[in-house]
Design a protein around this motif. Structure first.
Motif, short mmCIF file in Angstrom:
data_model
loop_
_atom_site.label_atom_id
_atom_site.label_comp_id
_atom_site.label_asym_id
_atom_site.label_seq_id
_atom_site.Cartn_x
_atom_site.Cartn_y
_atom_site.Cartn_z
N LYS A 51 64.61 39.45 26.29
CA LYS A 51 64.97 40.45 25.12
C LYS A 51 65.23 41.74 25.65
O LYS A 51 66.13 42.87 25.28
CB LYS A 51 63.76 40.53 24.07
CG LYS A 51 63.95 41.26 22.99
CD LYS A 51 62.79 40.76 22.06
CE LYS A 51 63.08 41.48 20.53
NZ LYS A 51 62.13 41.21 19.66
N ILE A 52 64.45 42.37 26.53
CA ILE A 52 64.77 43.72 27.20
C ILE A 52 65.79 43.73 28.01
O ILE A 52 66.68 44.75 27.69
CB ILE A 52 63.21 44.04 28.27
CG1 ILE A 52 61.99 44.16 27.48
CG2 ILE A 52 63.72 45.35 28.94
CD1 ILE A 52 60.75 44.15 28.45
N THR B 268 68.70 43.90 25.40
CA THR B 268 68.75 44.97 24.38
C THR B 268 69.08 46.03 24.98
O THR B 268 69.79 46.99 24.64
CB THR B 268 67.16 44.93 23.72
OG1 THR B 268 66.96 43.88 23.20
CG2 THR B 268 67.12 46.10 22.80
N LEU B 269 68.71 46.34 26.09
CA LEU B 269 68.96 47.82 26.88
C LEU B 269 70.14 47.78 27.87
O LEU B 269 70.67 46.89 28.41
CB LEU B 269 67.66 48.25 27.62
CG LEU B 269 66.37 48.02 27.04
CD1 LEU B 269 65.01 48.53 27.75
CD2 LEU B 269 66.28 49.15 25.75
N LEU C 41 59.92 51.76 26.05
CA LEU C 41 60.28 50.49 25.75
C LEU C 41 59.58 50.35 24.37
O LEU C 41 60.22 49.47 23.55
CB LEU C 41 59.57 49.39 26.53
CG LEU C 41 60.22 49.24 27.98
CD1 LEU C 41 59.48 48.25 28.80
CD2 LEU C 41 61.62 48.45 27.67
N LYS D 70 62.50 51.06 21.81
CA LYS D 70 63.73 50.60 22.07
C LYS D 70 63.75 49.26 21.86
O LYS D 70 64.83 48.45 21.46
CB LYS D 70 64.27 50.89 23.48
CG LYS D 70 64.38 52.39 23.66
CD LYS D 70 65.09 52.55 25.00
CE LYS D 70 65.48 53.83 25.41
NZ LYS D 70 66.03 54.90 24.43
N VAL D 71 62.63 48.46 21.98
CA VAL D 71 62.60 46.95 21.79
C VAL D 71 61.53 46.49 20.98
O VAL D 71 60.34 46.77 20.98
CB VAL D 71 61.95 46.30 23.26
CG1 VAL D 71 62.09 44.82 23.27
CG2 VAL D 71 63.02 46.92 24.44
N ASP D 72 61.92 45.59 19.83
CA ASP D 72 61.04 45.31 18.72
C ASP D 72 60.18 44.31 19.30
O ASP D 72 60.52 43.30 20.32
CB ASP D 72 61.70 44.33 17.77
CG ASP D 72 62.56 45.45 16.80
OD1 ASP D 72 62.15 46.57 16.76
OD2 ASP D 72 63.73 44.87 16.30
#
Length: 159
Positions: free
Chosen positions: A8-9, A12-13, A28, A31-33
């Protein structure tokens, strides 16, 4: 992190953001749910972030501010209360924060535009802004409703 969270990281980034997070893993959180202070802090400490690092302490302040406002439904927290909660939390891990260091962290968060300090109350910036817009919107609606009310000055009673 789990494999799913690592995926996911990465998805997403951007590469630039991943590089920034290697220097400041606390980025983080915003920036990351699904990533909060406790999870990120565990990884950050393993990466070598010092327990008294200002980056960590800023993330800690934001964590406790968000936690308090979420749990209580309040839009702000008293600065002295927030300091006492952070002080207690850090003492559990044999770490300390002085009032001066705390005040410097608050000043830094103010400068970064993350918080608003009004009197002795600390607001997360976006909540403060939302509260102000809501109050303004409600005031406008009340004023508009008052000006649109029919004029009831006629006497409808028979003499």
């Amino acid at each position: 992190f789990t494999i799913a969270m690592a995926r996911k990281i990465v998805t997403t980034l951007t590469n630039k953001q991943i590089g920034e997070c290697k220097v400041n893993p606390y980025l983080l959180i915003d920036k990351v749910d699904g990533l909060g202070f406790i999870k990120v802090d565990t990884v950050a400490l393993k990466m070598g972030i010092r327990r008294d690092d200002p980056v960590r302490l800023k993330a800690c302040v934001m964590f406790y501010l968000k936690e308090y406002t979420f749990e209580t439904g309040n839009c702000y927290v008293d600065k002295d209360y927030l300091f006492s909660q952070i002080e207690k939390s850090l003492e559990k891990e044999n770490n300390q924060i002085s009032k001066e260091d705390f005040d410097n962290i608050i000043l830094s968060l103010l400068t970064d535009g993350k918080i608003i300090l009004e009197n002795n109350d600390i607001y997360e910036y976006y909540i403060y802004e939302a509260e102000g817009k809501l109050a303004s919107n409600l005031a406008s609606r009340v004023i508009n409703n008052l000006t649109k009310q029919p004029n009831n000055t006629e006497n409808n009673y028979e003499s």
